[in-house]
Scaffold this active site. Structure first.
Site, PDB file in Angstrom:
ATOM      1  N   ARG A 116       0.835  -1.209   0.000  1.00  0.00           N
ATOM      2  CA  ARG A 116       0.000   0.000   0.000  1.00  0.00           C
ATOM      3  C   ARG A 116       0.868   1.258   0.000  1.00  0.00           C
ATOM      4  O   ARG A 116       0.469   2.306  -0.490  1.00  0.00           O
ATOM      5  CB  ARG A 116      -0.894   0.034   1.242  1.00  0.00           C
ATOM      6  CG  ARG A 116      -1.881  -1.124   1.306  1.00  0.00           C
ATOM      7  CD  ARG A 116      -2.770  -0.965   2.509  1.00  0.00           C
ATOM      8  NE  ARG A 116      -3.344  -2.253   2.917  1.00  0.00           N
ATOM      9  CZ  ARG A 116      -4.089  -2.420   3.987  1.00  0.00           C
ATOM     10  NH1 ARG A 116      -4.357  -1.399   4.774  1.00  0.00           N
ATOM     11  NH2 ARG A 116      -4.580  -3.598   4.283  1.00  0.00           N
ATOM     12  N   GLU A 187     -10.919  -1.578  -5.237  1.00  0.00           N
ATOM     13  CA  GLU A 187     -11.411  -0.611  -4.248  1.00  0.00           C
ATOM     14  C   GLU A 187     -10.526   0.627  -4.189  1.00  0.00           C
ATOM     15  O   GLU A 187      -9.356   0.579  -4.540  1.00  0.00           O
ATOM     16  CB  GLU A 187     -11.460  -1.265  -2.852  1.00  0.00           C
ATOM     17  CG  GLU A 187     -12.275  -0.462  -1.842  1.00  0.00           C
ATOM     18  CD  GLU A 187     -12.166  -0.991  -0.395  1.00  0.00           C
ATOM     19  OE1 GLU A 187     -11.188  -1.676  -0.071  1.00  0.00           O
ATOM     20  OE2 GLU A 187     -13.074  -0.684   0.400  1.00  0.00           O
TER      21      GLU A 187
HETATM   22  C1  8ZB Z   1      -9.826  -0.552   6.711  1.00  0.00           C
HETATM   23  C2  8ZB Z   1     -10.135  -1.995   6.865  1.00  0.00           C
HETATM   24  C3  8ZB Z   1      -9.887  -2.528   8.225  1.00  0.00           C
HETATM   25  C4  8ZB Z   1     -10.444  -3.909   8.383  1.00  0.00           C
HETATM   26  C5  8ZB Z   1      -9.443  -5.949   8.133  1.00  0.00           C
HETATM   27  C6  8ZB Z   1      -9.192  -5.501   9.552  1.00  0.00           C
HETATM   28  C7  8ZB Z   1     -10.279  -4.491   9.732  1.00  0.00           C
HETATM   29  C8  8ZB Z   1      -7.122  -5.848   7.174  1.00  0.00           C
HETATM   30  C9  8ZB Z   1      -6.851  -7.898   6.577  1.00  0.00           C
HETATM   31  C10 8ZB Z   1      -8.118  -7.782   7.142  1.00  0.00           C
HETATM   32  C11 8ZB Z   1      -8.515  -9.984   6.828  1.00  0.00           C
HETATM   33  C12 8ZB Z   1      -6.441  -9.160   6.133  1.00  0.00           C
HETATM   34  N1  8ZB Z   1      -8.245  -6.500   7.506  1.00  0.00           N
HETATM   35  N2  8ZB Z   1      -6.255  -6.689   6.618  1.00  0.00           N
HETATM   36  N3  8ZB Z   1      -8.945  -8.808   7.267  1.00  0.00           N
HETATM   37  N4  8ZB Z   1      -7.299 -10.190   6.267  1.00  0.00           N
HETATM   38  N5  8ZB Z   1      -5.228  -9.333   5.589  1.00  0.00           N
HETATM   39  O1  8ZB Z   1      -9.802  -4.770   7.477  1.00  0.00           O
HETATM   40  O2  8ZB Z   1      -9.290  -6.576  10.437  1.00  0.00           O
HETATM   41  O3  8ZB Z   1     -11.478  -5.159  10.026  1.00  0.00           O
END
Ligand code: 8ZB
Length: 534
Positions: A116, A187
């Site tokens: 990112r 996205e």
């Molecule tokens: C902005 C988004 C945050 C959310 C989830 C976080 C939070 C981020 C991963 C993921 C599963 C990943 N999140 N990275 N969920 N696998 N590699 O995005 O937990 O809910």
């Protein structure tokens, strides 16, 4: 510390003229070699025709935009989790689990933080160490480093439409590689993937880089390959007033459409008050359609995404299921095209595959029980819809005025002037002057407006509701309330309540307001305990 203005502006000359105009194909192709040269895997996607013919071969049941259209037509809400790990074989296994055990309708690939930030060397180290240790040491899938062939292995292994989910201010190379790699949705946006995710990236820069991404998607569309684009709705995920996230989503939809994007999903992050959440999605869908049509984009297919609670979660998994289920109720009533689901391990960090599946199954249970029921129409929803729509319109019109009709220039100027603002954003490109707070019923309102482009009547509406809460809680409106609200859901409720023994008589004839010191700390996102004002 903020950088001196001169340092901030350095390097801006090239981008200061960014306007909302579709790039010519020639301009896009001229910019492309430099983008592909930023990492060695860029060379794998040089041949756009090959990428296009690969995309044309993707079966219909795996095309994101078709799934969204079908869901909207059929009045169904689809479910999509987030998921990403460092290694290709693990990513494939993870997606298969989410598809089979979790019955996810739509799949994700969440990109790691190094990618990112365009830190591909660090991502490479992460891959090597993950391979060596046998467990993922990255917080997502490093698609750029893995490259074209690996992306195709992942997308081919999935039996459902699959989207790239990330948080990247400059996602040009990521888009090139993943779209050539068979992902059918992408996205992000120049505002929503800058302000919540970066500190020092000028808005002009990210808007320009996202024009490249949208133009790439536009070029695919011109060649008969429709890719879905989804602005990131929830922004900072912490009590973002619906008018702000909706205004940003609508602006990003307009910018994407200008570059030729034909399938757009605007998103909204659950705030917690059912009426406000349902109204916010109604308003978002209707207003976005109106603005797209007004700018000549009536051919764009529009859909909506509802994000289950993006703020702090309870640690207890049973309580987390409650939060997940409540979000699903709001999403179902709102008629959102898809829900982005959370897991019971949200408070702990990135979920295991099993926890992710549990979140999907809880969401599915609530959605299925809702299936035969109708949307929510009542005076509370209508009132919220009216307010959110009036506010969003004022914000959008202010930005358009500042840009003399150009939404890109208008966005830059509106954020500079504070006419548009995002609460708790780490970015220097947002003032961070506005402070959100809940009213007595848990709807998110605004305590401090800064220079936000809302008129006196709307501001008074917010102030009146806050006074009502102050009376009910027998305390003055203060930053303490905001802090209480921020932690409320993780502690088992929606509206932050005073701790025992802190009740005071509310200040006579006013909401009290907050001091500059408090405002400074709010902008810095600190959580120091503030005294209740006498
Ligand atoms: C902005 C988004 C945050 C959310 C989830 C976080 C939070 C981020 C991963 C993921 C599963 C990943 N999140 N990275 N969920 N696998 N590699 O995005 O937990 O809910």
């Amino acid at each position: 510390m903020r950088l001196p203005a001169a340092a901030y502006r350095k390097g801006l000359t090239e981008v200061s003229e960014v306007v909302n105009k579709k790039w010519s194909r020639r301009r896009f192709l001229a910019a492309r070699p430099a983008v592909l040269a930023t990492w060695q895997t860029g060379g794998q996607v040089e041949n756009l025709d090959e990428a296009l013919s690969y995309q044309r071969g993707i079966p219909e049941h795996k095309r994101f935009h078709l799934a969204l259209r079908a869901a909207d037509t059929g009045g169904r809400t689809l479910i999509q989790p987030r998921a990403g790990v460092g290694l290709v074989k693990d990513q494939i296994e993870l997606l298969r689990t989410l598809e089979t055990e979790g019955q996810a309708d739509l799949l994700p690939t969440t990109i790691d933080s190094y990618t990112r930030l365009n830190r591909y060397s660090d991502a490479q180290t992460g891959i090597e160490e993950s391979a060596h240790s046998g467990q993922s040491l990255l917080n997502g899938f490093p698609a750029v480093n893995h490259g074209l062939h690996a992306c195709r292995l992942v997308t081919e292994a999935a039996g459902r439409p699959i989207e790239v989910r990330h948080g990247t201010p400059d996602a040009r190379l990521l888009a090139e590689i993943t779209l050539a790699g068979g992902f059918t949705a992408f996205e992000g946006g120049g505002i929503s993937y800058n302000l919540p995710y970066a500190k020092n990236v000028p808005l002009e820069r990210s808007l320009l880089d996202w024009q490249y991404v949208d133009r790439l998607v536009g070029l695919y569309a011109e060649e008969g390959v429709e890719i879905n684009r989804e602005p990131f709705g929830p922004l900072t995920g912490t009590m973002v007033p619906p008018c702000i996230s909706n205004a940003v989503a609508i602006i990003e939809a307009l910018l994407a459409a200008e570059q030729g994007v034909r399938s757009i999903t605007v998103g909204y992050g659950q705030c917690g008050n059912l009426y406000q959440d349902v109204a916010a999605v109604y308003s978002l869908r209707r207003l976005c359609r109106e603005y797209l049509d007004r700018f000549g984009h009536d051919a764009v297919h529009l859909s909506t995404a509802f994000h289950q609670w993006m703020g702090g979660f309870p640690q207890d998994e049973a309580q987390a299921f409650g939060v997940i289920s409540w979000g699903t109720v709001a999403a179902a009533f709102s008629g959102a095209t898809k829900i982005i689901s959370k897991s019971p391990q949200e408070a702990m960090g990135i979920p295991t595959a099993h926890a992710n599946v549990q979140g999907l199954r809880a969401t599915r249970q609530v959605l299925s029980m809702f299936k035969e029921q109708q949307g929510l129409s009542c005076t509370e929803v209508s009132r919220e819809d009216e307010i959110i729509s009036a506010e969003t319109t004022q914000l959008l019109e202010a930005a358009l005025r500042l840009g003399e009709g150009d939404p890109v220039q208008g966005t830059v100027r509106a954020f500079q002037a504070g006419a548009l603002d995002v609460p708790f954003a780490p970015s220097r490109a947002a003032r961070g002057a506005i402070i959100p707070i809940r009213d007595l019923h848990g709807a998110v309102r605004i305590l401090e407006f800064g220079d936000l482009a809302l008129d006196g009547e709307l501001r008074a509406f917010h102030r009146d509701l806050l006074e009502q809460r102050a009376r009910a809680e027998e305390r003055a409106v203060s930053f303490q309330m905001v802090t209480d609200d921020i932690y409320a859901v993780s502690k088992g409720r929606l509206v932050g309540k005073p701790r025992a023994g802190t009740r005071v008589r509310p200040a006579v004839g006013g909401t009290g307001g907050i001091s500059d010191a408090e405002r400074g700390s709010a902008a810095a996102g600190t959580t120091a305990a503030y005294r209740v004002r006498p």
